[in-house]
Design an enzyme around this catalytic site. Structure first.
Site, PDB file in Angstrom:
ATOM      1  N   LYS A  11     -41.459 -31.321 -92.599  1.00 53.88           N
ATOM      2  CA  LYS A  11     -42.600 -30.773 -91.860  1.00 53.88           C
ATOM      3  C   LYS A  11     -43.189 -29.522 -92.551  1.00 53.88           C
ATOM      4  O   LYS A  11     -42.546 -28.924 -93.424  1.00 53.88           O
ATOM      5  CB  LYS A  11     -42.153 -30.460 -90.429  1.00 53.88           C
ATOM      6  CG  LYS A  11     -41.705 -31.717 -89.660  1.00 53.88           C
ATOM      7  CD  LYS A  11     -41.470 -31.403 -88.194  1.00 53.88           C
ATOM      8  CE  LYS A  11     -41.042 -32.654 -87.438  1.00 53.88           C
ATOM      9  NZ  LYS A  11     -40.941 -32.391 -85.985  1.00 53.88           N
ATOM     10  N   ASN A 114     -39.299 -27.686 -86.539  1.00 53.32           N
ATOM     11  CA  ASN A 114     -37.902 -28.071 -86.739  1.00 53.32           C
ATOM     12  C   ASN A 114     -37.623 -28.801 -88.054  1.00 53.32           C
ATOM     13  O   ASN A 114     -36.738 -29.644 -88.134  1.00 53.32           O
ATOM     14  CB  ASN A 114     -37.373 -28.848 -85.523  1.00 53.32           C
ATOM     15  CG  ASN A 114     -38.102 -30.151 -85.298  1.00 53.32           C
ATOM     16  OD1 ASN A 114     -39.080 -30.435 -85.967  1.00 53.32           O
ATOM     17  ND2 ASN A 114     -37.614 -30.950 -84.365  1.00 53.32           N
ATOM     18  N   GLU A 128     -43.575 -46.276 -87.980  1.00 53.39           N
ATOM     19  CA  GLU A 128     -43.924 -44.995 -88.616  1.00 53.39           C
ATOM     20  C   GLU A 128     -44.030 -45.150 -90.138  1.00 53.39           C
ATOM     21  O   GLU A 128     -44.910 -44.560 -90.770  1.00 53.39           O
ATOM     22  CB  GLU A 128     -42.876 -43.941 -88.254  1.00 53.39           C
ATOM     23  CG  GLU A 128     -42.915 -43.601 -86.769  1.00 53.39           C
ATOM     24  CD  GLU A 128     -41.751 -42.725 -86.310  1.00 53.39           C
ATOM     25  OE1 GLU A 128     -40.952 -42.271 -87.163  1.00 53.39           O
ATOM     26  OE2 GLU A 128     -41.653 -42.490 -85.091  1.00 53.39           O
TER      27      GLU A 128
HETATM   28  P1  CMP Z   1     -39.887 -34.985 -83.902  1.00 53.37           P
HETATM   29  O1  CMP Z   1     -38.561 -35.587 -84.164  1.00 53.37           O
HETATM   30  O2  CMP Z   1     -40.856 -34.925 -85.019  1.00 53.37           O
HETATM   31  O3  CMP Z   1     -40.579 -35.764 -82.679  1.00 53.37           O
HETATM   32  C1  CMP Z   1     -41.421 -35.147 -81.749  1.00 53.37           C
HETATM   33  C2  CMP Z   1     -41.533 -33.678 -81.960  1.00 53.37           C
HETATM   34  O4  CMP Z   1     -42.042 -32.956 -80.884  1.00 53.37           O
HETATM   35  C3  CMP Z   1     -40.153 -33.092 -82.171  1.00 53.37           C
HETATM   36  O5  CMP Z   1     -39.637 -33.501 -83.387  1.00 53.37           O
HETATM   37  C4  CMP Z   1     -40.409 -31.611 -82.016  1.00 53.37           C
HETATM   38  O6  CMP Z   1     -40.830 -31.019 -83.204  1.00 53.37           O
HETATM   39  C5  CMP Z   1     -41.563 -31.639 -81.027  1.00 53.37           C
HETATM   40  N1  CMP Z   1     -41.083 -31.164 -79.736  1.00 53.37           N
HETATM   41  C6  CMP Z   1     -40.189 -31.759 -78.931  1.00 53.37           C
HETATM   42  N2  CMP Z   1     -39.995 -30.999 -77.822  1.00 53.37           N
HETATM   43  C7  CMP Z   1     -40.796 -29.908 -77.958  1.00 53.37           C
HETATM   44  C8  CMP Z   1     -41.038 -28.773 -77.151  1.00 53.37           C
HETATM   45  N3  CMP Z   1     -40.416 -28.608 -75.990  1.00 53.37           N
HETATM   46  N4  CMP Z   1     -41.915 -27.860 -77.606  1.00 53.37           N
HETATM   47  C9  CMP Z   1     -42.552 -28.034 -78.806  1.00 53.37           C
HETATM   48  N5  CMP Z   1     -42.355 -29.107 -79.596  1.00 53.37           N
HETATM   49  C10 CMP Z   1     -41.488 -30.025 -79.181  1.00 53.37           C
END
Ligand code: CMP
Length: 140
Positions: A11, A114, A128
């Site tokens: 990311k 993350n 995806e």
């Molecule tokens: P990802 O695995 O890319 O899939 C969905 C994404 O949403 C997740 O990782 C996080 O980066 C994001 N995400 C999930 N929960 C939250 C939250 N509570 N606040 C902000 N971002 C979130």
């Protein structure tokens, strides 16, 4: 796509911080083979489409803004049990809950920023992966 494949994105936070090389090395060391890979900068529209499944979630706007804030690395990875093993390698979505040594424990700063994405099922890995790559861009 075969069920021994998963889809990942490094990311914008991790690319910006210069962690791409270390993350790819950790992925390779864990036994994943890279089948397709590209560096790309998603537009808000493309990021919104990719995460359309989360459109009703309160964090959707923030997620789309973040994912289009800088370059990402998208890749398709191959290994036996790829989806589950990759999720183990990256750790919990919230880095505060991620096991020591996992990619998110090492490089993620928050639940939103993350560091990496990992597909959560074989079905989503296929969806995806083909969102980002055509069959002729996959090796092997
Ligand atoms: P990802 O695995 O890319 O899939 C969905 C994404 O949403 C997740 O990782 C996080 O980066 C994001 N995400 C999930 N929960 C939250 C939250 N509570 N606040 C902000 N971002 C979130």
């Amino acid at each position: 796509m075969a069920t021994n494949r998963t889809f990942t994105m490094i990311k914008p936070d991790a690319v910006k911080a210069g962690h791409t090389g270390a993350i790819l090395a950790q992925i390779n060391k864990a036994g994943f083979k890279i089948i397709a890979m590209k560096l790309t900068h998603l537009t808000p529209s493309v990021a919104g489409k990719f995460y359309a499944v989360h459109a009703e979630r309160p964090f959707y706007g923030e997620l789309v803004e973040f994912m289009s804030s800088g370059p990402i690395v998208a890749a398709i990875l191959e290994k036996d049990n790829a989806v589950a093993d990759f999720r183990k390698l990256i750790g919990a979505t919230n880095p505060a809950d991620a096991e020591a040594g996992t990619i998110r424990a090492l490089y993620a700063t928050s639940i939103g920023e993350n560091a990496v994405h990992g597909a959560d099922s074989d079905e989503n890995a296929a969806i995806e992966g083909s969102f980002h790559f055509s069959a002729d861009q996959m090796v092997g």
